[in-house]
Scaffold this active site. Sequence first.
Site, PDB file in Angstrom:
ATOM      1  N   HIS A 447     -47.727 -15.294   7.157  1.00  0.00           N
ATOM      2  CA  HIS A 447     -46.808 -16.100   7.674  1.00  0.00           C
ATOM      3  C   HIS A 447     -45.815 -16.519   6.847  1.00  0.00           C
ATOM      4  O   HIS A 447     -44.460 -16.782   7.412  1.00  0.00           O
ATOM      5  CB  HIS A 447     -47.532 -17.250   8.309  1.00  0.00           C
ATOM      6  CG  HIS A 447     -48.554 -16.988   9.369  1.00  0.00           C
ATOM      7  ND1 HIS A 447     -49.742 -17.782   9.566  1.00  0.00           N
ATOM      8  CD2 HIS A 447     -48.164 -16.262  10.604  1.00  0.00           C
ATOM      9  CE1 HIS A 447     -50.135 -17.278  10.862  1.00  0.00           C
ATOM     10  NE2 HIS A 447     -49.073 -16.296  11.444  1.00  0.00           N
ATOM     11  N   ARG A 554     -41.605   6.279  22.867  1.00  0.00           N
ATOM     12  CA  ARG A 554     -43.173   6.811  22.625  1.00  0.00           C
ATOM     13  C   ARG A 554     -43.928   6.594  23.689  1.00  0.00           C
ATOM     14  O   ARG A 554     -44.493   5.523  23.475  1.00  0.00           O
ATOM     15  CB  ARG A 554     -43.251   6.546  21.317  1.00  0.00           C
ATOM     16  CG  ARG A 554     -42.497   6.767  20.113  1.00  0.00           C
ATOM     17  CD  ARG A 554     -42.820   6.112  18.805  1.00  0.00           C
ATOM     18  NE  ARG A 554     -42.296   6.889  17.853  1.00  0.00           N
ATOM     19  CZ  ARG A 554     -41.399   6.412  16.681  1.00  0.00           C
ATOM     20  NH1 ARG A 554     -40.651   5.515  17.282  1.00  0.00           N
ATOM     21  NH2 ARG A 554     -41.009   7.328  15.933  1.00  0.00           N
ATOM     22  N   GLU A 683     -40.172  19.112  15.200  1.00  0.00           N
ATOM     23  CA  GLU A 683     -40.985  18.642  13.794  1.00  0.00           C
ATOM     24  C   GLU A 683     -42.089  19.440  13.219  1.00  0.00           C
ATOM     25  O   GLU A 683     -42.745  18.854  12.123  1.00  0.00           O
ATOM     26  CB  GLU A 683     -41.689  17.049  14.590  1.00  0.00           C
ATOM     27  CG  GLU A 683     -42.524  17.276  15.727  1.00  0.00           C
ATOM     28  CD  GLU A 683     -42.805  16.095  16.253  1.00  0.00           C
ATOM     29  OE1 GLU A 683     -42.688  14.960  15.721  1.00  0.00           O
ATOM     30  OE2 GLU A 683     -43.377  15.954  17.423  1.00  0.00           O
ATOM     31  N   ASP A 707     -42.050  13.766  11.036  1.00  0.00           N
ATOM     32  CA  ASP A 707     -43.081  14.688  10.921  1.00  0.00           C
ATOM     33  C   ASP A 707     -42.384  15.991  10.327  1.00  0.00           C
ATOM     34  O   ASP A 707     -43.096  16.730   9.447  1.00  0.00           O
ATOM     35  CB  ASP A 707     -43.592  15.214  12.218  1.00  0.00           C
ATOM     36  CG  ASP A 707     -44.794  14.142  12.675  1.00  0.00           C
ATOM     37  OD1 ASP A 707     -45.619  13.948  11.899  1.00  0.00           O
ATOM     38  OD2 ASP A 707     -44.612  13.507  13.785  1.00  0.00           O
ATOM     39  N   CYS A 754     -34.300  11.814  16.175  1.00  0.00           N
ATOM     40  CA  CYS A 754     -35.079  10.517  16.526  1.00  0.00           C
ATOM     41  C   CYS A 754     -35.872  10.256  15.344  1.00  0.00           C
ATOM     42  O   CYS A 754     -36.443   9.029  15.548  1.00  0.00           O
ATOM     43  CB  CYS A 754     -35.637  10.689  17.873  1.00  0.00           C
ATOM     44  SG  CYS A 754     -36.928  11.858  17.954  1.00  0.00           S
TER      45      CYS A 754
HETATM   46  C1  PEP Z   1     -40.908  11.923  14.159  1.00  0.00           C
HETATM   47  O1  PEP Z   1     -41.928  12.524  13.802  1.00  0.00           O
HETATM   48  O2  PEP Z   1     -39.995  11.933  13.424  1.00  0.00           O
HETATM   49  C2  PEP Z   1     -40.879  11.284  15.338  1.00  0.00           C
HETATM   50  C3  PEP Z   1     -39.579  10.579  15.620  1.00  0.00           C
HETATM   51  O3  PEP Z   1     -42.101  11.037  16.105  1.00  0.00           O
HETATM   52  P1  PEP Z   1     -43.253  10.016  15.513  1.00  0.00           P
HETATM   53  O4  PEP Z   1     -42.789   9.076  14.584  1.00  0.00           O
HETATM   54  O5  PEP Z   1     -43.505   9.107  16.740  1.00  0.00           O
HETATM   55  O6  PEP Z   1     -44.242  10.946  15.252  1.00  0.00           O
HETATM   56 MG    MG Z   2     -43.426  13.092  15.206  1.00  0.00          MG
END
Ligand code: PEP
Ligand code: MG
Length: 817
Positions: A447, A554, A683, A707, A754
């Site tokens: 906290h 997601r 990825e 990933d 992303c």
């Molecule tokens: C990634 O792998 O960069 C991604 C955006 O997907 P996640 O983090 O949900 O695996």
């Molecule tokens: Mg990913």
Amino acid sequence: MLQLKREDVLLAAHASTQRDAIEQVAALLAQNGFIDPAYAQSMLEREQTATTYLAHGVAIPHGLPQHRSLVHKTGLAVLQIPEGVQWGPEKAHLLIGIASQSDEHLEILRRLTRVLGEAEKIRALHTTTSPEDIIEFLTGNRPEPEAKGLPDFPEGFEVVLPNPTGMHARPARNLVELVSTFDAQVRIRAGNRTAEASSMMDLLGLGASRGTLLHVSAQGKDAKNVLTRLKKAILEGLGDDLTEPVTETSHPALHFQASSGLQLQGLAASVGLAIGEIHQHRVLHLQVEDTPADMADETEKLQKALDQAQSELLDLAEGVRHRLGSGKAEIFQAQASLLEDPALIQQVVSTMLQGHSAAWAFQQVLNERIGQLKKLDDPVLAARAVDFSDVKDRVLGHLLGQINQSTLKLDRPVVLIAEDLTPSDTAMLDPDLILGFCTAVGGPTSHSAILARSLGIPAVVGAGRDVLSIPAGSKSILDGFSGTLYVEPSAEDIREAQTTLRNWQEELEVARAARHQPATTTDGVSIEVAANVNRASDVPAALENGAEGVGLMRTEFLFLESDHAPSEEEQYQAYRQMVEALQGKPLIVRTLDIGGDKEVGYLGLEREDNSFLGMRGIRLCFQRPDLFLPQLRAIYRAARHGPLKIMFPMVSTLEDFQKARDLAEGVRVEVGAPKVELGIMIEVPSAVMLAEELAREVDFFSIGTNDLTQYTLAMDRLHPELAHQADGLHPAVLRMIDHTVQAARKHGRWVGVCGGIAGDVEGALILTGLGVSELSVATPAVPTIKATLREKSHQDLVQLAQKALRCQTAREVRGLL
Ligand code: PEP
Ligand code: MG
């Protein structure tokens, strides 16, 4: 360290022969995962070579060294045979089966030989009915007694606790309050720990963290109603904001590195740089002596102290509500409620009745609870112990008449060092005088850390006890981005830190003011900057920060936050609300990416040894059409309400995409939805190598650098030591991205990113230079990323990216900027 759990001990066994006894102990070892059942044979063979009988009825059967490959992990199992079993000329009553991968059994033997002198005690173990006696004798530690194990009531439900910081004081308090409005008795069980829902103390003692399965049951007139209300309330977070990341960073990182002075590393808890003199905050430990007094006087004293503490806490909550909002104020309201907890009061009073003073009894009861919380494996829950200490000290202060002795009264701005800070201490910090703080213990989910972030005070936590011996008055720089404290840096370092800090603050202001302007480079190239958002309720904040759409939704979060697979209808509502909240701005919905680190208990998926390389993402969707097809239907139905694109995760082959596309097309025709763009996450290295072939078939690529980095560098993204080396700006990863963009360009496809590196200032610049045209980042990073891009020319960024591609290390890449 020798470890033995209750399940490793089997009491009151019978064995007709030595062989029978060895087979039983081997079965226990196998059942608890220590050995392959075939190791039993090796144990029998070992006994043929030489007896494992030691003395006083103790034998230690184990296998032969050449069969160690059958041992999965080192461990023990104890079989107690009260009437004994013939072991050569002796009788064995206690069999300590040993599974040992190396020579670890020597430690076990050493301990055994030390304790074998205690014949009397060992004989008592032949017939004891308590496994704790055996565990204590062999390991030196007595385990906690088993939980009460009260039975569940007949009516009830199961639910997975969704709160990011587990069952802490705020949700516990709200749960108690909710239950108190019904005429029913409610019991909550987590594993073998049970709590009455009328007691906050009991609920906190469950040690339930995010993802813990709770069994909620009730009896009484309102049982049905209370269960219905409770289920909804638990899934909604019991007053917690489920969307608030555990450690939210509000801005892209600022990188500072001092080149001189002592450097102490902790955990980053609240961003910012603090430059100033060290002030050591010492907690004055209250001395509580057990001086029995008149029970009536003591009870009155206790009541008065509880009342005073409670009214202070409510005042504090009120003050915090004005300054930081009602969410943070609840931390103190929850503490105030704790003081009314019937289980707590009852325990204190019954300790007093045994002849102890109110202060001693109160301290004793609270210390017991604090001890239990600290012992839990979960750092988030262990951090909750500080809330109990906070309440304890406040009440004891009143009972002992020792209040206001804090060393937190300051007359000049300082960098505060403390062993730990209670939430009350933190809430009282004056941001004008506390430039930053660093604690020896504690974690970023405490906290105190949450309050520090709200107060905008840079903070580092868990930096180790060395920080407590830094002399008061030392010069320091506290870096709340990297979690570093520099002591006695050079004047030059201090100047540099001041300049860095000033620039950063100015940049933030400029970026914020221009957040709604497009990210157009000085030579006229516009990059779309979108946000990664999973819930419609978070869309307004993203748009307010200047996001031009949602580049990654997601969808697995819908599953992770529920206790059942959301139906097609539930998903349709969620996607539709998302589309509508975006008011025409683009949305990319990613289909389910479960597996890897994202586990969903109720789906009954098999555990995999190497889950990141297993049934994850699109692979799992193919295996589970019962999940995939309703999701596709829900997405296509939502597509009728506004623009959206569909993206498939973890595509590693061409066939993956073709199969996913065919299934999606079938569903689209079935629901009569418009065509939408279909893209894939890049990825996995194989997808990069096949980027040309994939680009011919897909509408777009979005690179998941989180990933892609882990798979390219073969470094688990969650690995405690490797994760920080797994830098998405490593040239190996950048070359993968470059290859992907080139392939996409040949076929006229656009590429976005992303993964986390898109929200890193340096990452955004290099990715743009590599030809990426969309960046989807965490909401708070949107203004800065846009502003950063606006300052550069695209041509320069192309050159920068080319240089980065030629670098040999991630450090070299980062050094380019
Ligand atoms: C990634 O792998 O960069 C991604 C955006 O997907 P996640 O983090 O949900 O695996
Ligand atoms: Mg990913």
